[in-house]
Design an enzyme around this catalytic site. Sequence first.
Site, mmCIF file in Angstrom:
data_model
loop_
_atom_site.group_PDB
_atom_site.id
_atom_site.type_symbol
_atom_site.label_atom_id
_atom_site.label_comp_id
_atom_site.label_asym_id
_atom_site.label_seq_id
_atom_site.Cartn_x
_atom_site.Cartn_y
_atom_site.Cartn_z
ATOM 1 N N CYS A 137 -8.697 44.011 -12.225
ATOM 2 C CA CYS A 137 -7.400 43.291 -13.371
ATOM 3 C C CYS A 137 -7.586 44.147 -14.296
ATOM 4 O O CYS A 137 -6.428 44.444 -15.133
ATOM 5 C CB CYS A 137 -6.889 41.899 -13.859
ATOM 6 S SG CYS A 137 -9.106 41.470 -14.205
ATOM 7 N N HIS A 169 -8.676 37.399 -17.393
ATOM 8 C CA HIS A 169 -7.653 38.075 -16.887
ATOM 9 C C HIS A 169 -7.627 38.540 -17.573
ATOM 10 O O HIS A 169 -6.764 38.430 -19.195
ATOM 11 C CB HIS A 169 -6.571 37.240 -16.094
ATOM 12 C CG HIS A 169 -5.533 37.956 -15.399
ATOM 13 N ND1 HIS A 169 -5.966 38.382 -14.053
ATOM 14 C CD2 HIS A 169 -4.189 37.492 -15.954
ATOM 15 C CE1 HIS A 169 -4.649 39.138 -13.720
ATOM 16 N NE2 HIS A 169 -3.881 38.760 -14.680
#
Length: 661
Positions: free
Chosen positions: A397, A536
Amino acid sequence: MSEEANQDASKKAASNCQEAAAPGAGAGAECDVLDASTNVSQTHVTQMTASSEPPVAENTKWICEVCTYENYPLSRKCTMCRSSKPLLGEDIFKLQDGASALPTQDVCGAEAVTERLKPLRISSPQGQPCEGASSVNKWPCPTCTYENWPKAVKCAMCGAACPPPAPPPAPAPPSPTPSRTAGTNDICNSQNLSLHDVDSNTRRTSKRRTNNVDWIWLQACLGVVEGDERRVEAYLASGGDPARALAPHELPLLDRASAFDVGHTLVHLAIRFQRQEILANLLSRISGGGSGIKRSPSYIAPDLAAAIRRHMASCIRVNKGNFLSRYMTEFCTFSLPAEIMELPGAVQQQVFDEVLDREAQRALEGGPRPAVNFSGEVTARLRSRLFALWNRSAGDCLPDAAAQAAYGVADRGQALRAALAAAMAAPLYARWAAWERLQAARPPAPYAPSEPQLRGEWARLAAAAARPGAALRQPHVFALAHVLRRPLLVLGVELVASHRGEPLGYARFRGLYLPLLWDPDRCSKSPLCLGYTRGHFSALVPMEPYRPRRDYICRDDEEETENVTYLPLTDSEGKLLPVHYLTCEEMADTEGVVRRWLSACVTRGGVLAARQTLHPRPLLQAQMLEEWLNHYRRLAQQSQGPFPPRLSGADLSSDPDTDEE
């Protein structure tokens, strides 16, 4: 001698044997001699029986013992796993020598089965009837449910160890029934039972695999490759994790080395094999993206997105100076197109639902101390509102978010990831080790890490950077800033909370990462902005300044702020964000270092902000966004109806057109 005479002789010999065995035990030897003398005739009857079996129906399929797939009768190998066809059936009797050369004879019932199975018991030791392959007590593998032979130490399919044997049952009391030699009907019944057990075991194995999540997971992977959405739905309906990755021991079970790789998820496979419907279903179920289907511009125009990734990879060069690192040769900044504001309100809402990460947006904007869009002056007057783009929930990510913030596409080709791994060099280690020593010396519990400890930790960080899918940490963000040759501003939550809202610890990603090992003149002063929420990363991008149509004609009134976005360098309380990996001398003048590496300014409200320049869009990016917008324009046309709106009288003019118009 004729066949009728042979049969009469056999019957007489059998009757004589029974009469001789009736008086006492001494008749056993005579019976054995008679059985030996009649062996030829029984073998002859066996051959006649085998040749007289009725043919198997053409539409009868055989079930593979490995994967339980039903194959056609003429298939000698399984269509799915290429296992050989089992010989326990009609084929083993048809292969007996001379079976097809003898005349046919109608033999049915228990005697027929006995005669057909007799060739399998001729070579049994100690005169005992040999058990067939179906009656062997195999042990099922607890991992892949494959049934292995009793002497196998490991599973033949997945290599799992044999489970420990169950404790033996208590000995049963002796049966009062006197023992006797198994006759023809007894052997026939036992063989029929074993064949029935094979069918029931196959059905139980198939049912167990149907209820096994691991087996359904492997079938879902095959379903993505083959375009079978029902297998994926079955896996998701059974409670399977859509973000599950393939393990090394699962690749031999799939037996397709060119299609699968370690670490691949269903999303990876759907993107690789262009399964758009399956991809949309998976993306809507992955946590972190919110509810609903996600449609990034790269999904609407995959060919243009692939061309952008190739261009991005071609812009990576290798530095030949003291700092041996890969770097980007151009600076690009992505922003949402202003044409979104021209769409109807309902379509605009759909656009934002499908391209943004609503949950990450709420986490960054909510709470007592919001991380983004907390200044009304920067958000409203300077039109610098930040939007969190949806990003796949995977270990990649961080490079994906950086690629989205720069080019509008994810780093699916692993170009930035490979450059990040190459940047973990010795000069970067020296700066990181000095920073770690400074952080360790701070109160309340100061300590001094040793050089072997730092070397070992750096080796683990470098190994994680070179392994796709592995989680990345703070030094990787610092290395990525050197690859991009521009500052990275990470705006995120201070405390990482669990699913129940309980705080787990401090999030140390928040702050500013500068390419300190480069010359400032060779770097861009326009930063990229990333958001961090509970493990994230997301790309934080602005909206392109909306220009009314009159501005395309009268560009003299264009303001300077239309191509610049302002990113606050302070938190909601006015404190300067932490600047990572500075030396002691640099920490003495942190704001001076920030102004040297960034184009910073102070707004009228007293907010220290960095200018982010919105460069003109590259051609490929503009084409990709145009196709993406056309998708929603068609939706807007369908919602408005087939007839265009009527023009008012003020819009009509009878004057002829002029050159200026």
